[in-house]
Design a protein around this motif. Structure first.
Motif, PDB file in Angstrom:
ATOM      1  N   VAL A 172     -24.900  35.282  -4.525  1.00 53.72           N
ATOM      2  CA  VAL A 172     -23.782  35.401  -5.467  1.00 53.72           C
ATOM      3  C   VAL A 172     -24.198  35.089  -6.899  1.00 53.72           C
ATOM      4  CG1 VAL A 172     -21.980  35.004  -3.751  1.00 53.72           C
ATOM      5  CG2 VAL A 172     -23.015  33.041  -4.925  1.00 53.72           C
ATOM      6  N   PHE A 173     -25.412  34.552  -7.078  1.00 56.27           N
ATOM      7  CA  PHE A 173     -25.872  34.246  -8.429  1.00 56.27           C
ATOM      8  C   PHE A 173     -27.393  34.227  -8.424  1.00 56.27           C
ATOM      9  CE2 PHE A 173     -27.068  31.362 -11.904  1.00 56.27           C
ATOM     10  CZ  PHE A 173     -26.296  31.852 -12.939  1.00 56.27           C
ATOM     11  N   ASP A 187     -22.103  26.533  -0.649  1.00 60.03           N
ATOM     12  CA  ASP A 187     -23.155  27.244  -1.356  1.00 60.03           C
ATOM     13  C   ASP A 187     -24.510  26.569  -1.151  1.00 60.03           C
ATOM     14  OD1 ASP A 187     -21.292  29.006  -2.294  1.00 60.03           O
ATOM     15  OD2 ASP A 187     -21.468  28.450  -4.405  1.00 60.03           O
ATOM     16  N   VAL A 188     -25.557  27.363  -1.292  1.00 56.73           N
ATOM     17  CA  VAL A 188     -26.931  26.885  -1.200  1.00 56.73           C
ATOM     18  C   VAL A 188     -27.669  27.323  -2.459  1.00 56.73           C
ATOM     19  CG1 VAL A 188     -29.103  27.010   0.074  1.00 56.73           C
ATOM     20  CG2 VAL A 188     -26.932  27.002   1.319  1.00 56.73           C
ATOM     21  N   LEU A 189     -28.244  26.355  -3.165  1.00 59.03           N
ATOM     22  CA  LEU A 189     -29.029  26.646  -4.372  1.00 59.03           C
ATOM     23  C   LEU A 189     -30.502  26.494  -4.041  1.00 59.03           C
ATOM     24  CD1 LEU A 189     -28.403  25.534  -8.006  1.00 59.03           C
ATOM     25  CD2 LEU A 189     -30.649  25.155  -6.984  1.00 59.03           C
ATOM     26  N   GLU A 211     -27.973  22.201  -0.294  1.00 60.42           N
ATOM     27  CA  GLU A 211     -26.809  22.743   0.395  1.00 60.42           C
ATOM     28  C   GLU A 211     -25.604  21.879   0.027  1.00 60.42           C
ATOM     29  OE1 GLU A 211     -27.810  22.642   4.523  1.00 60.42           O
ATOM     30  OE2 GLU A 211     -29.668  23.790   4.249  1.00 60.42           O
ATOM     31  N   PHE A 212     -24.623  22.482  -0.647  1.00 57.40           N
ATOM     32  CA  PHE A 212     -23.449  21.752  -1.126  1.00 57.40           C
ATOM     33  C   PHE A 212     -22.377  21.748  -0.030  1.00 57.40           C
ATOM     34  CE2 PHE A 212     -25.696  23.489  -4.762  1.00 57.40           C
ATOM     35  CZ  PHE A 212     -25.805  22.402  -5.618  1.00 57.40           C
ATOM     36  N   GLY A 213     -22.636  21.055   1.051  1.00 58.60           N
ATOM     37  CA  GLY A 213     -21.706  21.041   2.170  1.00 58.60           C
ATOM     38  C   GLY A 213     -20.472  20.212   1.889  1.00 58.60           C
ATOM     39  N   PRO A 214     -19.312  20.599   2.414  1.00 63.78           N
ATOM     40  CA  PRO A 214     -18.104  19.801   2.192  1.00 63.78           C
ATOM     41  C   PRO A 214     -18.186  18.407   2.807  1.00 63.78           C
ATOM     42  CG  PRO A 214     -17.700  21.562   3.777  1.00 63.78           C
ATOM     43  CD  PRO A 214     -19.044  21.825   3.184  1.00 63.78           C
ATOM     44  N   ARG A 215     -18.971  18.257   3.880  1.00 63.27           N
ATOM     45  CA  ARG A 215     -19.095  16.952   4.540  1.00 63.27           C
ATOM     46  C   ARG A 215     -20.443  16.290   4.302  1.00 63.27           C
ATOM     47  NH1 ARG A 215     -16.252  20.127   8.243  1.00 63.27           N
ATOM     48  NH2 ARG A 215     -14.160  19.321   8.757  1.00 63.27           N
ATOM     49  N   SER A 216     -21.426  17.041   3.863  1.00 62.87           N
ATOM     50  CA  SER A 216     -22.741  16.472   3.580  1.00 62.87           C
ATOM     51  C   SER A 216     -23.484  17.387   2.630  1.00 62.87           C
ATOM     52  CB  SER A 216     -23.542  16.289   4.873  1.00 62.87           C
ATOM     53  OG  SER A 216     -24.727  15.566   4.622  1.00 62.87           O
ATOM     54  N   VAL A 217     -24.049  16.808   1.571  1.00 63.39           N
ATOM     55  CA  VAL A 217     -24.968  17.531   0.711  1.00 63.39           C
ATOM     56  C   VAL A 217     -26.366  17.306   1.278  1.00 63.39           C
ATOM     57  CG1 VAL A 217     -25.880  17.831  -1.624  1.00 63.39           C
ATOM     58  CG2 VAL A 217     -23.475  17.226  -1.289  1.00 63.39           C
ATOM     59  N   VAL A 218     -27.126  18.396   1.431  1.00 64.24           N
ATOM     60  CA  VAL A 218     -28.438  18.323   2.062  1.00 64.24           C
ATOM     61  C   VAL A 218     -29.484  18.850   1.080  1.00 64.24           C
ATOM     62  CG1 VAL A 218     -29.842  19.009   4.045  1.00 64.24           C
ATOM     63  CG2 VAL A 218     -27.362  18.699   4.313  1.00 64.24           C
ATOM     64  N   LEU A 238     -34.112  30.750  -9.701  1.00 62.68           N
ATOM     65  CA  LEU A 238     -32.923  29.971  -9.332  1.00 62.68           C
ATOM     66  C   LEU A 238     -31.905  30.952  -8.754  1.00 62.68           C
ATOM     67  CD1 LEU A 238     -31.188  27.161 -11.388  1.00 62.68           C
ATOM     68  CD2 LEU A 238     -29.900  28.785 -10.012  1.00 62.68           C
ATOM     69  N   VAL A 239     -31.546  30.729  -7.497  1.00 63.73           N
ATOM     70  CA  VAL A 239     -30.636  31.608  -6.768  1.00 63.73           C
ATOM     71  C   VAL A 239     -29.585  30.761  -6.074  1.00 63.73           C
ATOM     72  CG1 VAL A 239     -30.441  33.275  -4.870  1.00 63.73           C
ATOM     73  CG2 VAL A 239     -32.400  33.372  -6.406  1.00 63.73           C
ATOM     74  N   VAL A 240     -28.343  31.249  -6.044  1.00 66.23           N
ATOM     75  CA  VAL A 240     -27.283  30.611  -5.270  1.00 66.23           C
ATOM     76  C   VAL A 240     -26.813  31.590  -4.208  1.00 66.23           C
ATOM     77  CG1 VAL A 240     -24.994  29.550  -5.296  1.00 66.23           C
ATOM     78  CG2 VAL A 240     -26.560  29.196  -7.226  1.00 66.23           C
ATOM     79  N   ARG A 241     -26.769  31.128  -2.964  1.00 62.53           N
ATOM     80  CA  ARG A 241     -26.297  31.930  -1.836  1.00 62.53           C
ATOM     81  C   ARG A 241     -25.013  31.311  -1.298  1.00 62.53           C
ATOM     82  NH1 ARG A 241     -30.920  34.976  -0.665  1.00 62.53           N
ATOM     83  NH2 ARG A 241     -32.856  33.989  -1.400  1.00 62.53           N
ATOM     84  N   ARG A 242     -24.161  32.181  -0.733  1.00 61.43           N
ATOM     85  CA  ARG A 242     -22.846  31.747  -0.225  1.00 61.43           C
ATOM     86  C   ARG A 242     -22.651  32.334   1.164  1.00 61.43           C
ATOM     87  NH1 ARG A 242     -18.795  32.374  -4.740  1.00 61.43           N
ATOM     88  NH2 ARG A 242     -19.930  30.479  -5.322  1.00 61.43           N
ATOM     89  N   PRO A 243     -22.095  31.552   2.109  1.00 60.38           N
ATOM     90  CA  PRO A 243     -21.852  32.095   3.449  1.00 60.38           C
ATOM     91  C   PRO A 243     -21.054  33.385   3.382  1.00 60.38           C
ATOM     92  CG  PRO A 243     -21.483  29.735   3.435  1.00 60.38           C
ATOM     93  CD  PRO A 243     -21.686  30.145   2.005  1.00 60.38           C
TER      94      PRO A 243
END
Length: 265
Positions: A22-23, A99-101, A169-176, A228-233
């Motif tokens: 997405v970016f 999202d995953v950066l 990984e910007f997870g809602p329950r855990s950032v990894v 630098l890339v951002v991916r989205r499910p």
């Protein structure tokens, strides 16, 4: 002996998540990035001495638009510094939960350099993909300021001038966080389900409170972000895909750190 019959059919195997790009950062693009201004700095900049920064933000393309983020000593003791942010840009891209950066970065070599990739919105919403200080040569700072979690990561792959691959990984329950393909920190806190924030990529200069300032003979410093890339499910998987992005505030259609406490010695 006969095995007992199962109560139903075997569950279908879980399909792996599919991600859409997405970016994809184009640092030369004025539609993607604003140069030399950020509301993470008082009044939008150009200085932020309260955060122990010697920065004087400049829009000069030579300081950021090539993907090489530079700093140069000024006669007044401050440093001209490069910063790019998606906040206030035409596209106004924001990172969202799930999202995953991914980024490939060359670390700086000079004492006093303070590179970072981070997020910011409305005085908060900060997740530090990484921060680095060459006086702690093997240490990366990984921080979730939204829900209070951090790790000081020491790794032999981290050293002044090293090229490293980062994934957050910007997870809602855990950032990894991942380094060079290996998971290095899962904070168990996450960003929540309604978080979104702008991206910032910059090179700051330390003022000496938490980390040493530049040595007297140093006049220039730099670090590089090659990709630098951002991916989205995918929308076909978890419902967070590009089709949903159109209705989300501040999210751009598919294309192509901030303050930190002192690190442990």
């Amino acid at each position: 002996m006969d095995e007992p019959a199962l109560g139903g059919p075997f569950p279908a195997p879980r399909r792996p998540a599919v991600y859409d790009v997405v970016f994809r950062a184009d640092f030369t693009s004025a539609a993607q990035w604003v140069a030399g201004r950020s509301w993470a700095y008082p009044g939008g900049g150009p200085v932020n001495p309260g955060d122990d920064k010697l920065d004087y933000l400049v829009p000069d393309a030579d300081y950021s638009r090539s993907g090489v983020f530079r700093a140069g000593r000024r006669p007044d003791g401050r440093w001209n510094t490069g910063l790019l942010t998606t906040e206030g840009s035409e596209e106004g891209f924001t990172v969202r939960p799930g999202d995953v950066l991914e980024a490939r970065v060359r670390l700086p070599e000079e004492i006093g350099a303070w590179p970072a990739i981070w997020t910011w919105r409305d005085g908060d919403q900060e997740i530090d993909v990484f921060e680095y200080h060459p006086d702690n040569p093997d240490l990366l700072e990984l921080t979730n300021h939204v829900h209070g979690a951090n790790r000081y990561l020491r790794d032999e792959a981290v050293f002044p001038g090293a090229w490293i691959e980062l994934r957050t990984e910007f997870g809602p329950r855990s950032v990894v966080w991942w380094l060079n393909g290996a998971q290095v920190f899962s904070d168990g806190r996450g960003v929540g389900h309604h978080w979104y924030a702008y991206l910032i990529v910059n090179l700051s200069v330390c003022g000496g409170r938490y980390h040493p300032p530049p040595e007297p003979g140093t006049t220039e410093m730099s670090y590089e972000v090659a990709d630098l890339v951002v991916r989205r499910p995918s929308a076909g998987g978890t419902g967070h895909g590009a089709a949903a992005a159109a209705g989300h505030p501040g999210t751009a259609p598919a294309a192509g750190g901030g303050e930190q406490r002192p690190a442990a010695p």
